[in-house]
Design an enzyme around this catalytic site. Sequence first.
Site, short mmCIF file in Angstrom:
data_model
loop_
_atom_site.label_atom_id
_atom_site.label_comp_id
_atom_site.label_asym_id
_atom_site.label_seq_id
_atom_site.Cartn_x
_atom_site.Cartn_y
_atom_site.Cartn_z
N LYS A 1 -25.13 94.29 3.34
CA LYS A 1 -25.87 94.07 4.59
C LYS A 1 -24.90 93.83 5.74
O LYS A 1 -23.74 93.49 5.49
CB LYS A 1 -26.85 92.90 4.44
CG LYS A 1 -26.15 91.60 4.14
CD LYS A 1 -27.16 90.52 3.83
CE LYS A 1 -26.48 89.19 3.58
NZ LYS A 1 -25.67 88.69 4.70
N ASP B 1 -22.25 90.45 2.32
CA ASP B 1 -22.02 90.62 3.75
C ASP B 1 -20.89 91.66 3.86
O ASP B 1 -19.81 91.47 3.28
CB ASP B 1 -21.60 89.27 4.35
CG ASP B 1 -22.03 89.11 5.79
OD1 ASP B 1 -23.14 89.53 6.16
OD2 ASP B 1 -21.24 88.53 6.58
N ASP C 1 -24.16 86.28 -0.86
CA ASP C 1 -22.86 86.30 -0.16
C ASP C 1 -21.80 85.36 -0.74
O ASP C 1 -21.15 84.60 0.01
CB ASP C 1 -23.06 85.96 1.33
CG ASP C 1 -23.96 86.96 2.04
OD1 ASP C 1 -24.44 87.91 1.39
OD2 ASP C 1 -24.19 86.79 3.27
N HIS D 1 -14.92 88.56 9.68
CA HIS D 1 -15.14 88.18 8.28
C HIS D 1 -15.80 89.32 7.51
O HIS D 1 -16.48 90.16 8.09
CB HIS D 1 -16.02 86.92 8.19
CG HIS D 1 -17.42 87.16 8.67
ND1 HIS D 1 -17.76 87.13 10.01
CD2 HIS D 1 -18.56 87.48 8.01
CE1 HIS D 1 -19.04 87.40 10.15
NE2 HIS D 1 -19.56 87.63 8.95
N CYS E 1 -27.51 82.89 5.95
CA CYS E 1 -27.99 83.99 5.10
C CYS E 1 -28.92 83.52 4.00
O CYS E 1 -29.88 84.22 3.65
CB CYS E 1 -26.81 84.78 4.56
SG CYS E 1 -25.95 85.63 5.92
N HIS F 1 -19.26 94.10 6.67
CA HIS F 1 -19.20 94.57 8.06
C HIS F 1 -18.12 95.62 8.30
O HIS F 1 -17.01 95.49 7.76
CB HIS F 1 -18.91 93.39 8.99
CG HIS F 1 -19.91 92.28 8.95
ND1 HIS F 1 -21.26 92.48 9.14
CD2 HIS F 1 -19.76 90.94 8.74
CE1 HIS F 1 -21.89 91.31 9.07
NE2 HIS F 1 -21.01 90.36 8.82
C1 VGL Z 1 -23.20 84.57 7.10
C2 VGL Z 1 -22.60 84.16 9.28
C3 VGL Z 1 -22.21 85.47 9.44
C4 VGL Z 1 -23.75 84.04 5.82
C5 VGL Z 1 -22.83 85.88 7.26
O1 VGL Z 1 -23.50 84.65 4.74
O2 VGL Z 1 -24.44 83.00 5.85
N1 VGL Z 1 -23.10 83.72 8.13
N2 VGL Z 1 -22.34 86.33 8.42
ZN ZN Z 2 -21.50 88.27 8.59
#
Ligand code: VGL
Ligand code: ZN
Length: 207
Positions: A106, A46, A8, A81, A151, A48
Amino acid sequence: MKALILVDIQYDFISGGALAVPEGENIIPTINQIQKHFDLVIATQDFHPVDHGSFAANHEGKNPGEIIDLNGLPQILWPIHCVQGSNGAEFVKELNMENVTKIFPKGTDKGIDSYSGFFDNGHKKATGLGDYLKEKAAKEVFVVGLATDYCVKFTALDAQDLGFKTYLIKDATRGVNLQPGDVDKAIKEMAGKGVNIIESKSQDYFN
Ligand code: VGL
Ligand code: ZN
Protein backbone atom coordinates in the site's frame (compact mmCIF):
# COMPACT_ATOMS: atom_id res chain seq x y z
CA MET A 1 -13.06 -18.23 10.08
CA LYS A 2 -10.57 -15.99 11.85
CA ALA A 3 -8.02 -13.86 10.05
CA LEU A 4 -4.98 -12.16 11.56
CA ILE A 5 -3.67 -9.05 9.80
CA LEU A 6 -0.04 -8.11 10.39
CA VAL A 7 0.20 -4.39 9.70
CA ASP A 8 3.50 -2.93 8.45
CA ILE A 9 6.01 -4.86 10.57
CA GLN A 10 8.94 -3.46 8.60
CA TYR A 11 12.44 -2.27 9.48
CA ASP A 12 11.63 1.43 9.10
CA PHE A 13 9.01 1.18 11.87
CA ILE A 14 11.22 -0.46 14.52
CA SER A 15 14.18 0.86 16.53
CA GLY A 16 16.83 2.21 14.19
CA GLY A 17 14.34 2.73 11.37
CA ALA A 18 13.53 5.95 9.52
CA LEU A 19 10.10 6.27 11.18
CA ALA A 20 10.81 4.27 14.32
CA VAL A 21 7.83 3.44 16.49
CA PRO A 22 8.91 3.26 20.16
CA GLU A 23 9.23 -0.43 21.19
CA GLY A 24 7.98 -1.47 17.75
CA GLU A 25 10.09 -4.64 17.77
CA ASN A 26 8.72 -5.75 21.15
CA ILE A 27 5.47 -6.99 19.60
CA ILE A 28 7.14 -9.57 17.35
CA PRO A 29 7.48 -12.52 19.80
CA THR A 30 3.82 -12.11 20.79
CA ILE A 31 2.69 -12.05 17.16
CA ASN A 32 4.75 -15.14 16.33
CA GLN A 33 3.22 -16.96 19.27
CA ILE A 34 -0.44 -16.25 18.50
CA GLN A 35 -0.39 -17.03 14.76
CA LYS A 36 -1.25 -20.70 15.35
CA HIS A 37 -4.72 -19.73 16.54
CA PHE A 38 -5.79 -18.26 13.18
CA ASP A 39 -7.12 -19.83 9.99
CA LEU A 40 -5.59 -17.15 7.83
CA VAL A 41 -2.63 -14.79 8.26
CA ILE A 42 -2.13 -11.78 5.98
CA ALA A 43 0.44 -8.98 5.97
CA THR A 44 0.32 -5.40 4.77
CA GLN A 45 3.46 -3.61 3.59
CA ASP A 46 3.95 0.15 3.45
CA PHE A 47 5.64 0.38 0.03
CA HIS A 48 6.34 3.85 -1.31
CA PRO A 49 8.04 5.06 -4.47
CA VAL A 50 10.96 7.40 -3.65
CA ASP A 51 8.99 10.42 -4.97
CA HIS A 52 6.00 9.75 -2.71
CA GLY A 53 3.95 12.80 -1.73
CA SER A 54 3.95 11.88 1.98
CA PHE A 55 7.69 12.51 2.30
CA ALA A 56 8.63 15.96 3.64
CA ALA A 57 11.80 15.80 1.53
CA ASN A 58 9.66 15.93 -1.63
CA HIS A 59 8.16 19.33 -0.68
CA GLU A 60 10.54 22.26 -0.67
CA GLY A 61 10.96 23.88 2.72
CA LYS A 62 8.70 21.39 4.51
CA ASN A 63 9.60 19.32 7.56
CA PRO A 64 8.28 16.03 8.94
CA GLY A 65 5.22 16.59 11.11
CA GLU A 66 3.88 19.47 9.01
CA ILE A 67 0.52 19.06 7.31
CA ILE A 68 0.00 19.89 3.63
CA ASP A 69 -2.79 19.48 1.12
CA LEU A 70 -1.93 16.51 -1.10
CA ASN A 71 -4.29 16.41 -4.07
CA GLY A 72 -7.19 17.60 -1.94
CA LEU A 73 -6.49 15.56 1.20
CA PRO A 74 -4.71 16.72 4.36
CA GLN A 75 -1.38 14.90 4.53
CA ILE A 76 1.00 14.64 7.47
CA LEU A 77 4.54 14.79 6.15
CA TRP A 78 6.85 11.96 7.18
CA PRO A 79 10.56 11.24 6.93
CA ILE A 80 11.45 9.16 3.86
CA HIS A 81 10.44 5.61 4.81
CA CYS A 82 9.54 2.20 3.38
CA VAL A 83 10.90 3.00 -0.06
CA GLN A 84 10.42 0.16 -2.53
CA GLY A 85 13.65 -1.81 -2.83
CA SER A 86 15.18 -0.46 0.40
CA ASN A 87 15.88 -2.51 3.52
CA GLY A 88 13.52 -0.27 5.50
CA ALA A 89 10.59 -1.58 3.48
CA GLU A 90 11.44 -5.24 4.24
CA PHE A 91 9.63 -7.27 6.87
CA VAL A 92 11.60 -7.65 10.08
CA LYS A 93 13.37 -10.99 9.82
CA GLU A 94 12.34 -12.13 13.31
CA LEU A 95 8.68 -11.98 12.23
CA ASN A 96 7.40 -15.41 11.22
CA MET A 97 6.07 -14.98 7.67
CA GLU A 98 5.62 -18.72 6.97
CA ASN A 99 1.88 -18.62 7.58
CA VAL A 100 1.27 -15.48 5.53
CA THR A 101 -0.76 -16.40 2.44
CA LYS A 102 -0.79 -12.97 0.84
CA ILE A 103 0.97 -9.62 1.19
CA PHE A 104 -0.89 -6.41 0.41
CA PRO A 105 1.40 -3.50 -0.51
CA LYS A 106 0.00 0.00 0.00
CA GLY A 107 1.05 3.60 -0.50
CA THR A 108 2.41 2.70 -3.94
CA ASP A 109 0.74 5.66 -5.71
CA LYS A 110 2.85 8.80 -5.15
CA GLY A 111 -0.18 11.09 -5.22
CA ILE A 112 -2.06 9.60 -2.27
CA ASP A 113 -1.10 7.95 1.03
CA SER A 114 -2.64 4.75 2.32
CA TYR A 115 -2.75 4.13 6.05
CA SER A 116 -5.39 1.42 5.88
CA GLY A 117 -4.58 -1.99 4.46
CA PHE A 118 -7.94 -1.89 2.65
CA PHE A 119 -8.15 1.50 0.89
CA ASP A 120 -6.12 4.61 0.16
CA ASN A 121 -6.74 7.64 2.38
CA GLY A 122 -9.34 8.99 -0.06
CA HIS A 123 -11.17 5.63 -0.08
CA LYS A 124 -10.85 5.73 -3.88
CA LYS A 125 -8.97 2.51 -4.60
CA ALA A 126 -9.16 -0.82 -2.79
CA THR A 127 -6.03 -2.91 -2.27
CA GLY A 128 -7.98 -6.14 -2.69
CA LEU A 129 -7.68 -7.14 0.98
CA GLY A 130 -11.44 -6.84 1.62
CA ASP A 131 -12.35 -9.04 -1.34
CA TYR A 132 -9.63 -11.51 -0.41
CA LEU A 133 -10.96 -11.88 3.15
CA LYS A 134 -14.51 -12.33 1.86
CA GLU A 135 -13.38 -14.91 -0.70
CA LYS A 136 -11.69 -16.85 2.13
CA ALA A 137 -14.91 -16.57 4.17
CA ALA A 138 -13.27 -14.68 7.02
CA LYS A 139 -15.85 -13.44 9.48
CA GLU A 140 -13.58 -12.15 12.23
CA VAL A 141 -10.55 -9.98 11.67
CA PHE A 142 -7.82 -9.47 14.30
CA VAL A 143 -5.42 -6.58 13.77
CA VAL A 144 -1.85 -6.30 15.10
CA GLY A 145 1.29 -4.39 14.10
CA LEU A 146 2.49 -0.82 13.57
CA ALA A 147 1.51 1.88 14.15
CA THR A 148 -1.51 1.90 16.48
CA ASP A 149 -2.38 5.55 15.80
CA TYR A 150 -2.06 5.36 11.98
CA CYS A 151 -2.05 2.23 9.87
CA VAL A 152 -3.36 -0.13 12.54
CA LYS A 153 -6.23 2.21 13.42
CA PHE A 154 -7.34 2.83 9.84
CA THR A 155 -7.06 -0.87 8.98
CA ALA A 156 -9.22 -1.84 11.98
CA LEU A 157 -11.81 0.87 11.24
CA ASP A 158 -12.13 -0.22 7.60
CA ALA A 159 -12.42 -3.89 8.61
CA GLN A 160 -15.23 -2.96 10.97
CA ASP A 161 -16.90 -0.82 8.25
CA LEU A 162 -16.72 -3.70 5.79
CA GLY A 163 -18.73 -5.83 8.20
CA PHE A 164 -16.06 -8.04 9.74
CA LYS A 165 -16.21 -8.59 13.47
CA THR A 166 -13.02 -6.71 14.28
CA TYR A 167 -10.55 -7.02 17.15
CA LEU A 168 -7.48 -5.00 18.06
CA ILE A 169 -4.94 -7.08 20.00
CA LYS A 170 -3.64 -4.14 21.98
CA ASP A 171 -0.40 -5.54 23.37
CA ALA A 172 0.55 -6.65 19.84
CA THR A 173 0.59 -3.04 18.58
CA ARG A 174 2.69 0.04 19.29
CA GLY A 175 2.10 3.63 18.22
CA VAL A 176 3.96 6.75 17.13
CA ASN A 177 2.42 9.26 19.60
CA LEU A 178 3.37 12.25 17.44
CA GLN A 179 1.25 14.15 19.99
CA PRO A 180 1.24 12.71 23.53
CA GLY A 181 -1.92 10.66 24.03
CA ASP A 182 -2.46 9.85 20.33
CA VAL A 183 -2.37 6.10 20.97
CA ASP A 184 -4.95 6.28 23.76
CA LYS A 185 -7.12 8.48 21.55
CA ALA A 186 -6.84 6.00 18.68
CA ILE A 187 -7.84 3.10 20.91
CA LYS A 188 -10.83 5.05 22.24
CA GLU A 189 -11.87 5.91 18.69
CA MET A 190 -11.68 2.27 17.59
CA ALA A 191 -13.60 1.10 20.67
CA GLY A 192 -16.23 3.81 20.06
CA LYS A 193 -16.77 2.49 16.54
CA GLY A 194 -17.28 -1.07 17.70
CA VAL A 195 -13.79 -2.56 17.44
CA ASN A 196 -13.21 -5.06 20.25
CA ILE A 197 -10.06 -4.17 22.19
CA ILE A 198 -8.42 -7.31 23.60
CA GLU A 199 -5.06 -8.60 24.85
CA SER A 200 -3.03 -11.43 23.31
CA LYS A 201 -3.81 -13.67 26.28
CA SER A 202 -7.53 -13.29 25.58
CA GLN A 203 -9.53 -16.42 24.87
CA ASP A 204 -11.49 -14.69 22.07
CA TYR A 205 -9.59 -16.41 19.30
CA PHE A 206 -9.06 -19.83 20.83
CA ASN A 207 -12.49 -21.21 19.97
C1 VGL B 1 2.54 4.48 8.79
C2 VGL B 1 2.96 6.73 8.77
C3 VGL B 1 3.32 6.67 7.44
C4 VGL B 1 2.12 3.27 9.57
C5 VGL B 1 2.88 4.41 7.46
O1 VGL B 1 2.45 2.13 9.17
O2 VGL B 1 1.43 3.44 10.60
N1 VGL B 1 2.56 5.65 9.43
N2 VGL B 1 3.27 5.50 6.80
ZN1 ZN C 1 4.08 5.37 4.84
